[in-house]
Design a protein around this motif. Structure first.
Motif, PDB file in Angstrom:
ATOM      1  N   LYS A 152       0.808  -1.198   0.060  1.00 20.47           N
ATOM      2  CA  LYS A 152       0.059  -0.011  -0.097  1.00 20.47           C
ATOM      3  C   LYS A 152       0.990   1.280  -0.083  1.00 20.47           C
ATOM      4  N   GLU A 153       1.872   1.497   0.685  1.00 17.57           N
ATOM      5  CA  GLU A 153       2.826   2.634   0.922  1.00 17.57           C
ATOM      6  C   GLU A 153       3.575   2.745  -0.693  1.00 17.57           C
ATOM      7  N   VAL A 154       3.924   1.672  -1.473  1.00 17.88           N
ATOM      8  CA  VAL A 154       4.428   1.731  -2.645  1.00 17.88           C
ATOM      9  C   VAL A 154       3.235   2.506  -3.572  1.00 17.88           C
ATOM     10  N   VAL A 155       2.215   1.892  -3.665  1.00 17.18           N
ATOM     11  CA  VAL A 155       0.987   2.490  -4.318  1.00 17.18           C
ATOM     12  C   VAL A 155       1.078   4.304  -3.931  1.00 17.18           C
ATOM     13  N   GLY A 156       1.051   4.418  -2.706  1.00 20.39           N
ATOM     14  CA  GLY A 156       0.961   5.996  -2.302  1.00 20.39           C
ATOM     15  C   GLY A 156       2.282   6.669  -2.715  1.00 20.39           C
ATOM     16  N   VAL A 157       3.566   6.145  -2.820  1.00 19.16           N
ATOM     17  CA  VAL A 157       4.657   6.754  -3.409  1.00 19.16           C
ATOM     18  C   VAL A 157       4.287   6.873  -4.990  1.00 19.16           C
ATOM     19  N   LEU A 158       3.923   6.084  -5.623  1.00 21.21           N
ATOM     20  CA  LEU A 158       3.758   6.213  -7.309  1.00 21.21           C
ATOM     21  C   LEU A 158       2.694   7.346  -7.586  1.00 21.21           C
ATOM     22  N   ALA A 159       1.607   7.574  -6.523  1.00 24.07           N
ATOM     23  CA  ALA A 159       0.580   8.465  -6.758  1.00 24.07           C
ATOM     24  C   ALA A 159       0.963   9.814  -6.224  1.00 24.07           C
ATOM     25  N   ALA A 160       1.729   9.848  -5.383  1.00 21.51           N
ATOM     26  CA  ALA A 160       2.228  11.215  -4.833  1.00 21.51           C
ATOM     27  C   ALA A 160       3.359  11.582  -5.582  1.00 21.51           C
ATOM     28  N   HIS A 161       4.038  10.972  -6.634  1.00 21.34           N
ATOM     29  CA  HIS A 161       5.239  11.358  -7.231  1.00 21.34           C
ATOM     30  C   HIS A 161       4.594  11.553  -8.847  1.00 21.34           C
ATOM     31  N   HIS A 162       3.354  10.900  -8.855  1.00 24.26           N
ATOM     32  CA  HIS A 162       3.083  10.947 -10.584  1.00 24.26           C
ATOM     33  C   HIS A 162       4.153  10.355 -11.291  1.00 24.26           C
ATOM     34  N   ILE A 163       4.566   8.997 -10.739  1.00 29.51           N
ATOM     35  CA  ILE A 163       5.180   8.278 -11.609  1.00 29.51           C
ATOM     36  C   ILE A 163       4.706   6.819 -11.758  1.00 29.51           C
ATOM     37  N   THR A 164       5.352   5.787 -12.657  1.00 27.24           N
ATOM     38  CA  THR A 164       4.989   4.523 -12.916  1.00 27.24           C
ATOM     39  C   THR A 164       5.566   3.642 -12.390  1.00 27.24           C
ATOM     40  N   ALA A 165       6.928   3.787 -11.798  1.00 30.52           N
ATOM     41  CA  ALA A 165       7.963   2.917 -11.388  1.00 30.52           C
ATOM     42  C   ALA A 165       8.765   3.401 -10.374  1.00 30.52           C
ATOM     43  N   VAL A 166       9.409   2.672  -9.572  1.00 30.39           N
ATOM     44  CA  VAL A 166      10.580   3.091  -8.551  1.00 30.39           C
ATOM     45  C   VAL A 166      11.564   2.188  -8.545  1.00 30.39           C
ATOM     46  N   PRO A 167      12.831   2.503  -8.475  1.00 28.62           N
ATOM     47  CA  PRO A 167      13.946   1.367  -8.182  1.00 28.62           C
ATOM     48  C   PRO A 167      13.765   0.923  -6.682  1.00 28.62           C
ATOM     49  N   VAL A 168      14.386  -0.149  -6.490  1.00 32.17           N
ATOM     50  CA  VAL A 168      14.085  -1.095  -5.131  1.00 32.17           C
ATOM     51  C   VAL A 168      15.709  -1.080  -4.741  1.00 32.17           C
ATOM     52  N   ILE A 169      15.754  -0.393  -3.445  1.00 31.46           N
ATOM     53  CA  ILE A 169      17.122  -0.584  -2.860  1.00 31.46           C
ATOM     54  C   ILE A 169      17.193  -1.832  -1.974  1.00 31.46           C
TER      55      ILE A 169
END
Length: 233
Positions: A25-42
């Motif tokens: 759920k947090e990842v979904v929020g991150v994508l929505a908040a930053h208007h992006i479709t993907a993020v790298p995973v550290i």
């Protein structure tokens, strides 16, 4: 030779990331908040462990409520169903991430995206994350103003590469299309000027109207002189 622009010149440097322990759920929020479709995973070692995208997250919707008949599913479908049940990034992400070094050229990045059928690349310096480059980033080279592009063609092709051989070349740029006019000594120089100009990042097209005084390609099999390009007596 012309120097292609590097990925580091167009990439996004401020990268939003998540960790392998980040909840769904947090990842979904991150994508929505930053208007992006993907993020790298550290990962736990500080390196790039993978990428989590909207496609990865939507698998939960894709398989939600579907009947469980794993015995009839292909291997890839079984893997997708398994990932769809994940609740943390480590269980959801695509791995390994498709990466490219920040010193790679824009044409190299474009070819890699096309070959892998993806719209973004994780940019690294060795093992360290330094940015993200997307298709839209690669297109930024075509936004360069005509006067800036003219100066770059003059510097990279006329001055730096051809030197004295290009003393008779005149340049004009309109909407990214470069027109070469004037006269040079040799046909091979005129052809090389057109080829090098086309390789400059941001050039949409080349209209090569150069004339030459001497056709030094006449003895080459398969090449017929073009009288309309010869200088008048």
């Amino acid at each position: 030779m012309t120097q292609p622009m590097k990925v580091s010149e167009v990439m996004t440097r401020e990268v939003v990331t998540v960790t392998e322990d980040t909840p769904y759920k947090e990842v979904v929020g991150v994508l929505a908040a930053h208007h992006i479709t993907a993020v790298p995973v550290i990962n736990a070692y500080g390196g790039v462990g993978g990428v989590v995208s909207e496609t990865d997250l939507l698998r939960k919707e894709e398989f939600q409520g579907s009947r469980r008949r794993s015995w009839a599913l292909r291997r890839r479908q079984r893997q997708a169903r398994s990932r769809a049940t994940g609740v943390r990034v480590a269980e959801l992400m695509s791995r390994p991430a498709v990466t490219i070094d920040q010193t790679a050229t824009i044409p190299e990045a474009a070819k890699l995206m096309a070959a892998r059928g993806i719209t973004r690349l994780v940019v690294t310096d060795g093992e360290v994350l330094t940015g993200i480059v997307t298709r839209s980033d690669l297109l930024k080279t075509f936004l360069e103003p005509d006067d800036h592009l003219l100066q770059r063609v003059r510097r990279e092709v006329v001055v730096t590469t051809l030197g004295d051989a290009a003393s008779g070349i005149e340049l004009a740029v309109r909407d990214g299309v470069v027109t070469l006019s004037g006269q040079v000594d040799r046909r091979s120089t005129a052809e090389l000027a057109g080829k090098l100009t086309a390789e400059v990042d941001g050039v949409v097209g080349v209209d090569n109207e150069l004339r030459w005084a001497y056709d030094d390609t006449e003895s080459t099999p398969g090449i017929t002189p073009s009288p309309e390009h010869r200088s008048r007596p």
